[in-house]
Write an enzyme that holds these catalytic residues in place. Structure first.
Site, PDB file in Angstrom:
ATOM      1  N   THR A   1     -50.955 -14.767  13.643  1.00 47.21           N
ATOM      2  CA  THR A   1     -51.040 -15.798  12.613  1.00 47.21           C
ATOM      3  C   THR A   1     -51.476 -17.134  13.185  1.00 47.21           C
ATOM      4  OG1 THR A   1     -49.331 -14.718  11.295  1.00 47.21           O
ATOM      5  CG2 THR A   1     -49.699 -17.048  10.860  1.00 47.21           C
TER       6      THR A   1
ATOM      7  N   THR B   1     -46.204 -13.115  15.229  1.00 47.82           N
ATOM      8  CA  THR B   1     -44.740 -13.185  15.244  1.00 47.82           C
ATOM      9  C   THR B   1     -44.054 -11.850  14.950  1.00 47.82           C
ATOM     10  OG1 THR B   1     -44.712 -13.904  12.926  1.00 47.82           O
ATOM     11  CG2 THR B   1     -44.718 -15.624  14.619  1.00 47.82           C
ATOM     12  N   ASP B   2     -44.776 -10.893  14.329  1.00 47.63           N
ATOM     13  CA  ASP B   2     -44.103  -9.663  13.900  1.00 47.63           C
ATOM     14  C   ASP B   2     -43.522  -8.867  15.065  1.00 47.63           C
ATOM     15  OD1 ASP B   2     -44.533 -10.206  11.266  1.00 47.63           O
ATOM     16  OD2 ASP B   2     -46.153  -8.761  10.980  1.00 47.63           O
TER      17      ASP B   2
END
Length: 329
Positions: A15, A94-95
């Site tokens: 992201t 971030t996942d």
């Protein structure tokens, strides 16, 4: 004039490098669309703290992270830190950021800082958080106080250990937390201030090494829930699982309809690790589970327990040895 430290930035997409069609669009965007050079244009102040070199390792949405990328990252990080670089910053989606961070925490062979950062909003957002997170990551990696702390994660002005940090929110800027323990410290006016130290072993004191590893053992994660049964356990074992991580309820408790299948798996030499879907505190030993040959996952959440079990299985299949590792790392 004091010479600035050399910091490498390794980009993997995510992201933080995402672009959307509108500046007010925060959830529909293309991850990994921007180059690391584009990211640095938004953070000119980073050059005040370090001489920066950058390169792309991957350009993916981190939900699609692979172990092959982990191996490339680990090899490159170890290569860089063996030279004159003072530290490494890794930009990451971030996942799965916490998983990549913990893998590197166990296999990097340097006391120099490795700092992962990302963003909860794409780079095109009206209030993008990526630029400040990246600046903080450079400041953290360039500061001598970060040496010997293991792999670190910084977002939203906080400094977390790769061992403890978890993504706890789907969209909030304060998504990353270390449940029950809190951050190691904070970025205060651009300066890292550590408030606690990490005791479990890591990096130069770790017994794990990914240098000559081509692939990790197959270890799936199975989730406990009301109405569960043993069919997924049986399927995983039939599919060649070397180990199983069971996300139990409460203190890693296992549904009575699942227990016989897990006992059979352990009896056949499959390493079975108990974890919990509860976010706080450790999974403690329990006599009946210990007698079945299960391993308690301590405070590790399922995704990190999987990584530690995979690395452990490269060295041993002895239950007692793997349990030692889970209490040590």
């Amino acid at each position: 004039m004091k010479k600035k430290p050399k910091i490498y930035i390794l980009a993997t997409g995510g992201t933080i490098a995402g672009t959307a069609a509108r500046e007010d669009e925060l959830t529909v965007y293309r991850a990994g669309a921007m180059s690391v050079e584009d990211l640095l244009v938004a953070v000119p102040a980073a050059a005040d703290y370090a001489d920066i070199e950058s390169e792309e390792v991957a350009a993916i949405d981190s939900k699609d992270m692979t172990e092959a990328v982990w191996f490339r990252l680990a090899a490159r990080v170890n290569e860089i830190l063996a030279g004159d670089a003072a530290g490494v910053v890794i930009t990451h989606g971030t996942d799965t950021l916490e998983e990549t961070a913990y893998f590197l925490h166990l296999v990097v062979k340097s006391d120099k800082p490795v700092v992962l950062t990302g963003a909860m909003r794409p780079a095109t957002a009206l209030s993008a958080d990526g630029p400040m997170n990246l600046l903080d990551a450079v400041r953290l990696a360039a500061n001598l106080v970060s040496w010997g702390q293991g792999v670190l994660v910084t977002l939203n002005g906080e400094i977390h250990s790769a061992r403890d940090v978890q993504k706890m929110s789907t969209t909030a800027l304060h998504a990353f937390q270390s449940p029950g323990l809190g951050p190691l410290g904070l970025m205060e006016a651009g300066t890292p201030r550590f408030r606690r130290a990490l005791l479990p072993r890591h990096t130069t004191k770790s017994e794990f090494d990914a240098a000559n590893v081509q692939e990790l053992p197959y270890v799936p994660i199975l989730c406990g829930h009301a109405g569960a049964d043993g069919r997924l356990v049986e399927a995983a074992v039939a599919g060649g699982a070397a180990g199983l991580v069971y996300e139990g309820v409460g203190n890693g408790s296992i549904h009575e309809a699942v227990l016989p299948a897990l006992c059979e798996a352990a009896a056949r030499g499959v390493a079975v690790v108990r974890t919990s879907r509860a976010a706080f505190d450790a999974v403690l030993p329990a006599p009946s589970y210990d007698e079945a040959g299960f391993i308690d996952g301590d405070t590790l959440p399922p995704a990190k327990a999987r990584i530690l079990l995979q690395l452990a299985l490269l060295q041993t299949q002895e239950k007692e040895e793997i349990q030692r590792m889970f209490h040590m790392y």
